[in-house]
Enzyme design. Sequence first.
Site, PDB file in Angstrom:
ATOM      1  N   HIS A  94     -11.373   5.283  -8.981  1.00 37.58           N
ATOM      2  CA  HIS A  94     -11.060   6.646  -9.068  1.00 37.58           C
ATOM      3  C   HIS A  94     -11.751   7.361  -7.859  1.00 37.58           C
ATOM      4  O   HIS A  94     -12.761   7.040  -7.357  1.00 37.58           O
ATOM      5  CB  HIS A  94     -11.268   7.144 -10.434  1.00 37.58           C
ATOM      6  CG  HIS A  94     -10.695   8.661 -10.774  1.00 37.58           C
ATOM      7  ND1 HIS A  94     -11.069   9.849 -10.282  1.00 37.58           N
ATOM      8  CD2 HIS A  94      -9.333   8.621 -11.442  1.00 37.58           C
ATOM      9  CE1 HIS A  94     -10.308  10.777 -10.782  1.00 37.58           C
ATOM     10  NE2 HIS A  94      -9.361  10.001 -11.415  1.00 37.58           N
ATOM     11  N   ASP A 128      -5.619   4.598 -16.448  1.00 30.74           N
ATOM     12  CA  ASP A 128      -4.345   3.872 -16.723  1.00 30.74           C
ATOM     13  C   ASP A 128      -4.325   2.576 -17.291  1.00 30.74           C
ATOM     14  O   ASP A 128      -3.479   1.911 -17.367  1.00 30.74           O
ATOM     15  CB  ASP A 128      -3.913   4.106 -15.324  1.00 30.74           C
ATOM     16  CG  ASP A 128      -3.499   5.187 -15.018  1.00 30.74           C
ATOM     17  OD1 ASP A 128      -2.857   5.933 -15.640  1.00 30.74           O
ATOM     18  OD2 ASP A 128      -3.333   5.756 -13.931  1.00 30.74           O
TER      19      ASP A 128
HETATM   20  N1  ACO Z   1      -9.250  -2.732  -6.255  1.00 34.16           N
HETATM   21  C1  ACO Z   1      -9.915  -3.239  -5.192  1.00 34.16           C
HETATM   22  N2  ACO Z   1     -10.524  -2.444  -4.215  1.00 34.16           N
HETATM   23  C2  ACO Z   1     -10.572  -0.943  -4.303  1.00 34.16           C
HETATM   24  C3  ACO Z   1      -9.759  -0.627  -5.468  1.00 34.16           C
HETATM   25  C4  ACO Z   1      -8.988  -1.303  -6.458  1.00 34.16           C
HETATM   26  N3  ACO Z   1      -8.523  -0.855  -7.332  1.00 34.16           N
HETATM   27  N4  ACO Z   1      -9.913   0.910  -5.185  1.00 34.16           N
HETATM   28  C5  ACO Z   1     -10.705   1.085  -4.405  1.00 34.16           C
HETATM   29  N5  ACO Z   1     -11.259  -0.149  -3.702  1.00 34.16           N
HETATM   30  C6  ACO Z   1     -11.981  -0.047  -2.599  1.00 34.16           C
HETATM   31  C7  ACO Z   1     -11.363  -0.043  -1.323  1.00 34.16           C
HETATM   32  O1  ACO Z   1     -10.663  -0.844  -0.697  1.00 34.16           O
HETATM   33  C8  ACO Z   1     -12.566   0.522  -0.357  1.00 34.16           C
HETATM   34  O2  ACO Z   1     -12.985  -0.289   0.202  1.00 34.16           O
HETATM   35  P1  ACO Z   1     -13.829  -0.215   1.604  1.00 34.16           P
HETATM   36  O3  ACO Z   1     -14.932   0.945   1.341  1.00 34.16           O
HETATM   37  O4  ACO Z   1     -14.280  -1.754   1.819  1.00 34.16           O
HETATM   38  O5  ACO Z   1     -12.734   0.119   2.434  1.00 34.16           O
HETATM   39  C9  ACO Z   1     -13.253   1.282  -1.594  1.00 34.16           C
HETATM   40  O6  ACO Z   1     -13.033   0.580  -2.690  1.00 34.16           O
HETATM   41  C10 ACO Z   1     -12.935   2.865  -1.656  1.00 34.16           C
HETATM   42  O7  ACO Z   1     -11.479   2.934  -2.026  1.00 34.16           O
HETATM   43  P2  ACO Z   1     -10.804   4.452  -1.511  1.00 34.16           P
HETATM   44  O8  ACO Z   1      -9.320   3.882  -1.292  1.00 34.16           O
HETATM   45  O9  ACO Z   1     -11.195   4.933  -0.241  1.00 34.16           O
HETATM   46  O10 ACO Z   1     -10.839   5.120  -2.435  1.00 34.16           O
HETATM   47  P3  ACO Z   1     -10.027   6.431  -2.897  1.00 34.16           P
HETATM   48  O11 ACO Z   1     -11.048   7.524  -3.665  1.00 34.16           O
HETATM   49  O12 ACO Z   1      -9.149   6.857  -1.824  1.00 34.16           O
HETATM   50  O13 ACO Z   1      -9.147   5.660  -3.980  1.00 34.16           O
HETATM   51  C11 ACO Z   1      -7.616   5.264  -5.843  1.00 34.16           C
HETATM   52  C12 ACO Z   1      -9.075   6.064  -5.361  1.00 34.16           C
HETATM   53  C13 ACO Z   1      -6.328   5.646  -5.052  1.00 34.16           C
HETATM   54  C14 ACO Z   1      -7.431   5.427  -7.252  1.00 34.16           C
HETATM   55  C15 ACO Z   1      -8.202   3.705  -5.797  1.00 34.16           C
HETATM   56  O14 ACO Z   1      -9.170   3.326  -6.433  1.00 34.16           O
HETATM   57  C16 ACO Z   1      -7.088   3.011  -6.115  1.00 34.16           C
HETATM   58  O15 ACO Z   1      -5.895   2.532  -5.187  1.00 34.16           O
HETATM   59  N6  ACO Z   1      -7.031   2.353  -7.409  1.00 34.16           N
HETATM   60  C17 ACO Z   1      -5.583   1.688  -7.903  1.00 34.16           C
HETATM   61  C18 ACO Z   1      -4.522   2.543  -8.401  1.00 34.16           C
HETATM   62  C19 ACO Z   1      -4.996   3.163  -9.671  1.00 34.16           C
HETATM   63  O16 ACO Z   1      -5.469   2.851 -10.587  1.00 34.16           O
HETATM   64  N7  ACO Z   1      -4.960   4.591  -9.728  1.00 34.16           N
HETATM   65  C20 ACO Z   1      -4.805   5.422 -10.728  1.00 34.16           C
HETATM   66  C21 ACO Z   1      -6.127   6.532 -10.547  1.00 34.16           C
HETATM   67  S1  ACO Z   1      -6.230   7.341 -12.017  1.00 34.16           S
HETATM   68  C22 ACO Z   1      -4.978   8.488 -12.089  1.00 34.16           C
HETATM   69  O17 ACO Z   1      -4.241   8.852 -11.250  1.00 34.16           O
HETATM   70  C23 ACO Z   1      -4.573   8.764 -13.358  1.00 34.16           C
END
Ligand code: ACO
Length: 431
Positions: free
Chosen positions: A308, A366
């Site tokens: 998140h 989720d």
């Molecule tokens: N699985 C694996 N790796 C992940 C995940 C994941 N679900 N989420 C983040 N990471 C990693 C990224 O690859 C990144 O790695 P790095 O630092 O080596 O580049 C690091 O963790 C940070 O991730 P970001 O994408 O920069 O974090 P951001 O805050 O932009 O993204 C998000 C948050 C979009 C929710 C992300 O965690 C994601 O895509 N999760 C999966 C989708 C999801 O479940 N979304 C629901 C959110 S809750 C809602 O809207 C109700």
Amino acid sequence: MPESNRTATLTFDNKSIEMPIYSPSVGPDVIDIRKLYAQGDVFTFDPGFTSTAACESSITYIDGDKGELLYRGYPIEQLAEKSTYLESCFLLLYGELPTTTQLRDFVHRVTRHTMVHEQMHYFFRGFRRDAHPMATLVGVVGAMSAFYHDSLDINDPWQREVAAIRLIAKLPTLAAMAYKYSLGQPFVYPRNDLDYASNFLHMCFSVPAEPYQVNPVLAKAMDRIFLLHADHEQNASTSTVRLAGSSGANPFACIAAGIACLWGPAHGGANQACLEMLREIGTVDRIPEYIARAKDKNDSFRLMGFGHRVYKNFDPRAKVMKESADEVLDLLGIHNNETLKVAKELERIALEDPYFIEKKLYPNVDFYSGIILEAMGFPTSMFTPIFALSRTVGWISQWKEMLGEKDQKIGRPRQLYVGPTKRDYTDIAGR
Ligand code: ACO
């Protein structure tokens, strides 16, 4: 705007610019950079808004490190335990918990607006039968502007109020109609003798040919799902609603914009994507393969339902949702379902894996909501519409708050331009 008695100084290129610092009631201080361009001829650069407060708000507060979510100051856990969705809607919309009379009046107003204009039934029929319910919902909510002309004047507080009630009341009806349409079943009219959640289950699962009894445990779980999703500060879809509303667009158009944004798998679409991922993994022995893919920098795969932008400890909604999931699965006698086994094992492994611990990736709301919704009988395509109907009150509260601001301005970000500089047009023959 709170009083400022401190300033931050930005020094560059022999310039020194003083900017006020404001302290919120809770949370990090905010540096007011509004004069930066006028005084320093520079913009700030913050794609993804990771360090930018785009508005002032008194509706919802999140502390991502503590895993805290407050609606108007009240912790989500207390509301989930003691309140109902409609009571929390009142709280979000008007700022305080209602008295008995206020709640009765509010529930009455919402309940009396649950039917949609009969002509909307024909509007639905223009969609392909196999349309995703989110596609239908974006369309019909936008189309509400064409049906409810008497609540489009955003400068009239009464019309804003009517639009808010109409949206909260009619979204379940429209979401249920989108579902029924996708099944080829007749639309089911709302029943005003049922509470909000029970009525939604009735409109989704009953058919005219036989009686349908709403299970109160499922209705309670449904209500809780609505409540947990009701608002979430300045997330992508809420910011979309605010941005659309900042231009003076009508409330139905703004909420349709929010629904469109919510649809994406990184946001509200994650609940559908998460369950589809669990099904794709299929069996517990395949989990390591998917964990490895999630860690692989060259693979775009992510574990849906994990991570998140704001919560870096745990998602408080996920905690409550997990309890609800256990209750619903117990009630329905679902213990050995393969998807559930995969979910539980994935959660266990991910919570112990150094990659996920280091990056602070925890199961989000989720991850569990999809499990409950599937157990209730909803297809994955309905997960995001259910999120959209729950979030409508948050969107509309934030929209109303924005329009009530004294110096409300159109939202207009700037950019770091990296394209070509000015050049002359060349005729096609000379290219
Ligand atoms: N699985 C694996 N790796 C992940 C995940 C994941 N679900 N989420 C983040 N990471 C990693 C990224 O690859 C990144 O790695 P790095 O630092 O080596 O580049 C690091 O963790 C940070 O991730 P970001 O994408 O920069 O974090 P951001 O805050 O932009 O993204 C998000 C948050 C979009 C929710 C992300 O965690 C994601 O895509 N999760 C999966 C989708 C999801 O479940 N979304 C629901 C959110 S809750 C809602 O809207 C109700």
